[in-house]
Design an enzyme around this catalytic site. Structure first.
Site, PDB file in Angstrom:
ATOM      1  N   GLU A  69      34.534  15.436  76.192  1.00 44.75           N
ATOM      2  CA  GLU A  69      33.965  15.982  74.959  1.00 44.75           C
ATOM      3  C   GLU A  69      32.842  15.099  74.427  1.00 44.75           C
ATOM      4  O   GLU A  69      31.870  15.604  73.843  1.00 44.75           O
ATOM      5  CB  GLU A  69      35.060  16.172  73.912  1.00 44.75           C
ATOM      6  CG  GLU A  69      35.970  17.360  74.179  1.00 44.75           C
ATOM      7  CD  GLU A  69      36.906  17.151  75.361  1.00 44.75           C
ATOM      8  OE1 GLU A  69      37.289  18.147  75.998  1.00 44.75           O
ATOM      9  OE2 GLU A  69      37.245  15.982  75.649  1.00 44.75           O
ATOM     10  N   GLN A  76      36.996  23.434  74.434  1.00 39.16           N
ATOM     11  CA  GLN A  76      38.001  24.431  74.825  1.00 39.16           C
ATOM     12  C   GLN A  76      38.999  24.748  73.723  1.00 39.16           C
ATOM     13  O   GLN A  76      39.389  25.891  73.521  1.00 39.16           O
ATOM     14  CB  GLN A  76      38.746  23.964  76.079  1.00 39.16           C
ATOM     15  CG  GLN A  76      37.989  24.241  77.352  1.00 39.16           C
ATOM     16  CD  GLN A  76      38.841  24.083  78.580  1.00 39.16           C
ATOM     17  OE1 GLN A  76      39.949  23.538  78.540  1.00 39.16           O
ATOM     18  NE2 GLN A  76      38.335  24.565  79.700  1.00 39.16           N
ATOM     19  N   HIS A  90      47.114  22.196  70.774  1.00 41.26           N
ATOM     20  CA  HIS A  90      46.331  23.413  70.981  1.00 41.26           C
ATOM     21  C   HIS A  90      46.374  24.337  69.767  1.00 41.26           C
ATOM     22  O   HIS A  90      46.101  25.525  69.885  1.00 41.26           O
ATOM     23  CB  HIS A  90      46.844  24.186  72.199  1.00 41.26           C
ATOM     24  CG  HIS A  90      46.760  23.441  73.487  1.00 41.26           C
ATOM     25  ND1 HIS A  90      47.687  22.504  73.863  1.00 41.26           N
ATOM     26  CD2 HIS A  90      45.843  23.489  74.483  1.00 41.26           C
ATOM     27  CE1 HIS A  90      47.361  22.008  75.053  1.00 41.26           C
ATOM     28  NE2 HIS A  90      46.242  22.581  75.453  1.00 41.26           N
TER      29      HIS A  90
END
Length: 324
Positions: free
Chosen positions: A60, A82, A129
């Site tokens: 990243e 993502q 996530h």
């Protein structure tokens, strides 16, 4: 008009902007042949080639740093992270370099780039996530922050973000990627950054939300209507800058505000909005602003849906405001 999911609307926005402006490039992990983990960039590699749709290493810091270099040299990169949770390895690049380039250079350089990231929970993704990190970005001077909740807004606001002269963090609620469909114009259009949308008119109470929680906010407003309560619903859409005028006008009219977010409660973005309401229009309030948020814990696996603000929690907050 075409009936689209949010994924389709975002894909259409990227496709149109790449066709209109050769400076627009896309980069990120698996955005090319795979089309992104959620398929938002599907088909773009085949249409625009590897010079404009670039798969990157799993870094990243490299993604954000490369996007900054591209933007400083005249391109308009759209970088995909993502999951919003993954931005932290690139956080230094974003807040220390990207956000400050215009200020540090005295306006000689700008960073017209977009960092897209799926945010929020509700998909059983657990604590790596499912986070909603918008408060970090809103707190950083130099960044604009968008959080969409509908396909129509997703297309119009992403196009506006790509054309903006400043860096934009673009939060996409992955829970709504394919669960919501609506008609979206096939022709070019943009929506202004910094403007909220009134999703529902009302006079007794203002419900304020953005992004992931908007379906629950709207459902709560419908339940309140059945009980004879007229709730106005504001979808902020842009968190920095946020629509001060729309919020103040609505809350001054109703006298009550319930602010909803799936981010942790402590130092959340809605805490800032609530504090501003209390500071600036205290004499017009019939009840203190009330927050309905996620919890100050790591995002859970087992109780995924309970972490998110439910309709019941929103209705309980509305009752507190109405009974105050």
């Amino acid at each position: 008009m075409a009936l689209m999911t949010m994924v389709q609307a975002l894909n259409r926005a990227l496709d149109e902007e790449m066709a209109l402006d050769p400076r627009v490039v896309v980069l990120g992990e698996d955005v090319g042949k795979r089309g992104g983990v959620f398929l938002v960039t599907e088909g773009l590699l085949q249409k625009y080639g590897p010079d404009r749709v670039m798969d990157t290493p799993l870094s990243e810091a490299a993604i954000v740093g490369a996007a900054l270099g591209m933007a400083a040299h005249g391109l308009r990169p759209v970088a995909e992270i993502q999951f919003a949770d993954y931005i932290f390895p690139g956080f230094d690049q974003l807040v220390s370099q990207v956000a400050k380039l215009r200020y540090r250079s005295g306006g000689q350089f700008t960073a017209p780039l977009v960092v897209r990231m799926p945010s929020g929970g509700g998909v059983k993704g657990g604590h790596h996530h499912s986070q909603s990190p918008e408060a970090h970005f809103v707190h950083t001077a130099g960044l604009k922050v968008v959080a969409v909740s509908t396909p129509y807004d997703a297309k119009g606001l992403l196009k506006a973000a790509i054309r903006d002269e400043d860096p934009v963090v673009f939060l996409e609620p992955k829970r709504l990627y394919r669960s919501v469909k609506e008609e979206v114009p096939e022709e070019d259009y943009v929506l202004p950054l910094g403007k909220a949308a009134v999703r529902r008119e009302g006079k007794d109470l203002t419900l304020i939300g953005y992004g992931t929680v908007m379906p629950e906010v709207l459902q709560a407003a419908e339940e309140l209507e059945k009980a004879g309560v007229s709730a106005e619903v504001l979808d902020l859409r842009t968190l920095m800058p946020w629509d001060y005028e729309a919020v103040m006008n609505s809350v001054a009219k109703t006298g009550r505000a319930v602010l909803v977010s799936d981010a942790p409660r402590h130092a959340s973005f809605v805490s800032e909005v609530a504090a501003t309401i209390a500071e600036d229009i205290l004499d017009m309030l019939l009840a203190p602003p009330i927050r309905v948020t996620g919890f100050d814990t790591p995002y859970p696996y087992a109780q995924d849906k309970l972490y998110l603000p439910t309709v019941t929690r929103i209705l309980n907050a509305a009752k507190r405001a109405l009974d105050y």
